[in-house]
Design an enzyme around this catalytic site. Structure first.
Site, PDB file in Angstrom:
ATOM      1  N   ASP A  50      12.949  -6.468  -8.255  1.00 16.28           N
ATOM      2  CA  ASP A  50      11.504  -6.227  -8.145  1.00 16.28           C
ATOM      3  C   ASP A  50      11.318  -4.713  -8.001  1.00 16.28           C
ATOM      4  O   ASP A  50      11.757  -4.125  -7.005  1.00 16.28           O
ATOM      5  CB  ASP A  50      10.968  -6.982  -6.915  1.00 16.28           C
ATOM      6  CG  ASP A  50       9.475  -6.752  -6.686  1.00 16.28           C
ATOM      7  OD1 ASP A  50       8.860  -5.991  -7.463  1.00 16.28           O
ATOM      8  OD2 ASP A  50       8.938  -7.328  -5.728  1.00 16.28           O
ATOM      9  N   GLY A  57       0.879  -1.182   0.000  1.00 13.47           N
ATOM     10  CA  GLY A  57       0.000   0.000   0.000  1.00 13.47           C
ATOM     11  C   GLY A  57       0.907   1.220   0.000  1.00 13.47           C
ATOM     12  O   GLY A  57       1.840   1.307   0.804  1.00 13.47           O
ATOM     13  N   ASN A  66       5.200  10.065 -12.243  1.00  7.73           N
ATOM     14  CA  ASN A  66       6.124   9.556 -13.254  1.00  7.73           C
ATOM     15  C   ASN A  66       5.639  10.136 -14.587  1.00  7.73           C
ATOM     16  O   ASN A  66       4.632  10.855 -14.631  1.00  7.73           O
ATOM     17  CB  ASN A  66       6.222   8.017 -13.243  1.00  7.73           C
ATOM     18  CG  ASN A  66       4.903   7.337 -13.569  1.00  7.73           C
ATOM     19  OD1 ASN A  66       4.074   7.889 -14.288  1.00  7.73           O
ATOM     20  ND2 ASN A  66       4.712   6.152 -13.044  1.00  7.73           N
ATOM     21  N   ASP A  86       7.489   4.538  -3.973  1.00  5.25           N
ATOM     22  CA  ASP A  86       7.176   4.810  -2.561  1.00  5.25           C
ATOM     23  C   ASP A  86       8.456   5.113  -1.781  1.00  5.25           C
ATOM     24  O   ASP A  86       8.479   6.010  -0.930  1.00  5.25           O
ATOM     25  CB  ASP A  86       6.450   3.606  -1.938  1.00  5.25           C
ATOM     26  CG  ASP A  86       5.139   3.339  -2.647  1.00  5.25           C
ATOM     27  OD1 ASP A  86       4.576   4.308  -3.191  1.00  5.25           O
ATOM     28  OD2 ASP A  86       4.701   2.189  -2.671  1.00  5.25           O
ATOM     29  N   SER A 137      11.291  -4.364   1.465  1.00  6.82           N
ATOM     30  CA  SER A 137      12.578  -4.128   0.805  1.00  6.82           C
ATOM     31  C   SER A 137      13.126  -2.720   1.066  1.00  6.82           C
ATOM     32  O   SER A 137      14.204  -2.370   0.577  1.00  6.82           O
ATOM     33  CB  SER A 137      12.438  -4.355  -0.700  1.00  6.82           C
ATOM     34  OG  SER A 137      11.598  -3.364  -1.247  1.00  6.82           O
ATOM     35  N   GLY A 174       0.595   4.275   0.940  1.00  9.21           N
ATOM     36  CA  GLY A 174       0.673   5.091   2.160  1.00  9.21           C
ATOM     37  C   GLY A 174       1.606   4.468   3.179  1.00  9.21           C
ATOM     38  O   GLY A 174       2.540   5.120   3.673  1.00  9.21           O
ATOM     39  N   ALA A 175       1.379   3.192   3.482  1.00  3.10           N
ATOM     40  CA  ALA A 175       2.204   2.512   4.483  1.00  3.10           C
ATOM     41  C   ALA A 175       3.648   2.393   4.007  1.00  3.10           C
ATOM     42  O   ALA A 175       4.586   2.595   4.783  1.00  3.10           O
ATOM     43  CB  ALA A 175       1.621   1.133   4.782  1.00  3.10           C
ATOM     44  N   GLY A 212      16.156   8.435 -13.909  1.00  2.00           N
ATOM     45  CA  GLY A 212      16.355   9.346 -12.776  1.00  2.00           C
ATOM     46  C   GLY A 212      15.129  10.198 -12.536  1.00  2.00           C
ATOM     47  O   GLY A 212      14.002   9.718 -12.665  1.00  2.00           O
TER      48      GLY A 212
HETATM   49  O1  RIB Z   1       3.662   1.238  -4.977  1.00  2.00           O
HETATM   50  C1  RIB Z   1       3.604  -0.123  -4.687  1.00  2.00           C
HETATM   51  C2  RIB Z   1       2.316  -0.426  -3.991  1.00  2.00           C
HETATM   52  O2  RIB Z   1       1.261  -0.164  -4.871  1.00  2.00           O
HETATM   53  C3  RIB Z   1       2.153  -1.873  -3.590  1.00  2.00           C
HETATM   54  O3  RIB Z   1       2.652  -2.139  -2.296  1.00  2.00           O
HETATM   55  C4  RIB Z   1       0.654  -2.084  -3.720  1.00  2.00           C
HETATM   56  O4  RIB Z   1       0.010  -2.334  -2.523  1.00  2.00           O
HETATM   57  C5  RIB Z   1       0.126  -0.840  -4.413  1.00  2.00           C
HETATM   58  O5  RIB Z   1      -0.486  -0.004  -3.526  1.00  2.00           O
END
Ligand code: RIB
Length: 302
Positions: A244, A38, A182, A250, A289, A40-41, A223
């Site tokens: 991956d 997710g 992006n 994020d 990760s 946000g998390a 970049g």
């Molecule tokens: O940006 C990656 C995230 O996008 C994944 O963790 C998935 O849950 C989606 O929200």
């Protein structure tokens, strides 16, 4: 000093495949894993692992996925005061990762869509303490718009990572301090072609005219490009072999917010965020990760 992240919590159901199946095709996978994710998390944990002060607000369901996620938040020492527990299924992301690291993601919003605009009104305390407010687009649009409006009113730096991308209203755009799309998201938001560098700049400038302070456009393996009314700065990416790519954006956004909260300039912040994103794609999974500050420092020394 702190960052307030309002955003999604998903459980990622990740299938690793040599190649994703085409329409009507069935193929054997290499393996399967369940990870916390997710946007946000992921972004909030990126900040936490770098040593930052962060509050995460969002929603989890009362199902087994919600229980799985609660244990992760405990392990990551994340404050759960602003994580709403609701009836229903926790957000899910069904992900296929190919051998070259590329991914395809389908989102089931689940309880993320129970985090409503009036829930943002209950965040007065962490909003007041924060320098930086950060969100994405895996919550209802009214929630995002409310957060932007309150952040702007309180004089905070409001960062929007517009992923997954949808068109944005002018009333939202004018409250954004930093937008981090992006090139594809930029094209969709601006309603313009972004196939060439010239078109990317043109689309970015069209959004600056709508009141956004700065754009940090992520360009994948190339970049990032910082664009505002004064400057245009290209920040090259680190050359690494991806395992991956899930969570790279994020990692970048979390690290950018962490650096700005620690008074770094946007250029230095984007350079550091590039390193955090590079390290993230060398491992499998999104949240799991994300690197810790020690690893980032070691990487930068090399
Ligand atoms: O940006 C990656 C995230 O996008 C994944 O963790 C998935 O849950 C989606 O929200």
């Amino acid at each position: 000093m702190s960052v307030l992240v309002v955003g999604s919590l998903n459980v990622d159901l990740v299938t690793k495949m040599k190649k994703a199946p085409g329409p009507g095709e069935t193929l054997a996978a290499i393996d399967f894993n369940m990870y916390p994710g997710g946007k946000g998390a992921n972004q909030a944990v990126a900040i936490k692992r770098l040593g930052g002060n962060v509050t995460l607000a969002g929603a989890l369901g009362n199902d087994s996925y919600g229980a799985f996620y609660h244990n992760i938040l405990v392990d990551e020492k994340m404050d759960e005061r602003y994580i709403k527990r609701v009836e229903g299924r926790t957000g899910l992301a069904v992900i296929i990762v190919e051998e070259n690291g590329e991914n395809r993601i389908a989102i089931i919003h689940g309880t993320n869509f129970s985090f409503l605009a009036n829930d943002v009104e209950n965040l007065a305390e962490p909003l007041n303490e924060a320098n930086i407010c950060l969100t994405q687009l895996e919550l209802p649009m009214e929630t995002v718009e409310k957060f932007a409006c309150l952040a702007k009113k309180a004089g905070k730096t409001f960062i929007l990572n517009p992923a997954p991308s949808v068109p944005l209203s002018d009333k939202l755009l004018k409250n954004i301090s930093i937008l981090t799309p992006n090139e594809h998201e930029l094209g969709l938001i601006a309603g313009m072609d972004t196939s060439t560098d010239g078109q990317i700049e043109e689309a970015g400038r069209s959004l600056l005219k709508k009141g956004i302070g700065h754009l940090v456009i992520t360009l994948g393996a190339r970049g990032a490009l910082i664009l505002d009314n004064e400057e245009k700065t290209f920040i090259p990416a680190y050359k690494i072999k991806p395992v991956d790519t899930t969570g790279a954006g994020d990692a970048f956004n979390g690290a950018l917010a962490y650096c700005l909260d620690n008074n770094m300039k946007l250029k230095e912040a984007a350079e550091f965020a590039n390193a955090v994103a590079a390290l993230t794609v060398t491992k499998r999974g999104a949240l799991v990760s994300l690197p810790r500050m020690k690893e980032v420092k070691k990487f930068l020394e090399k």
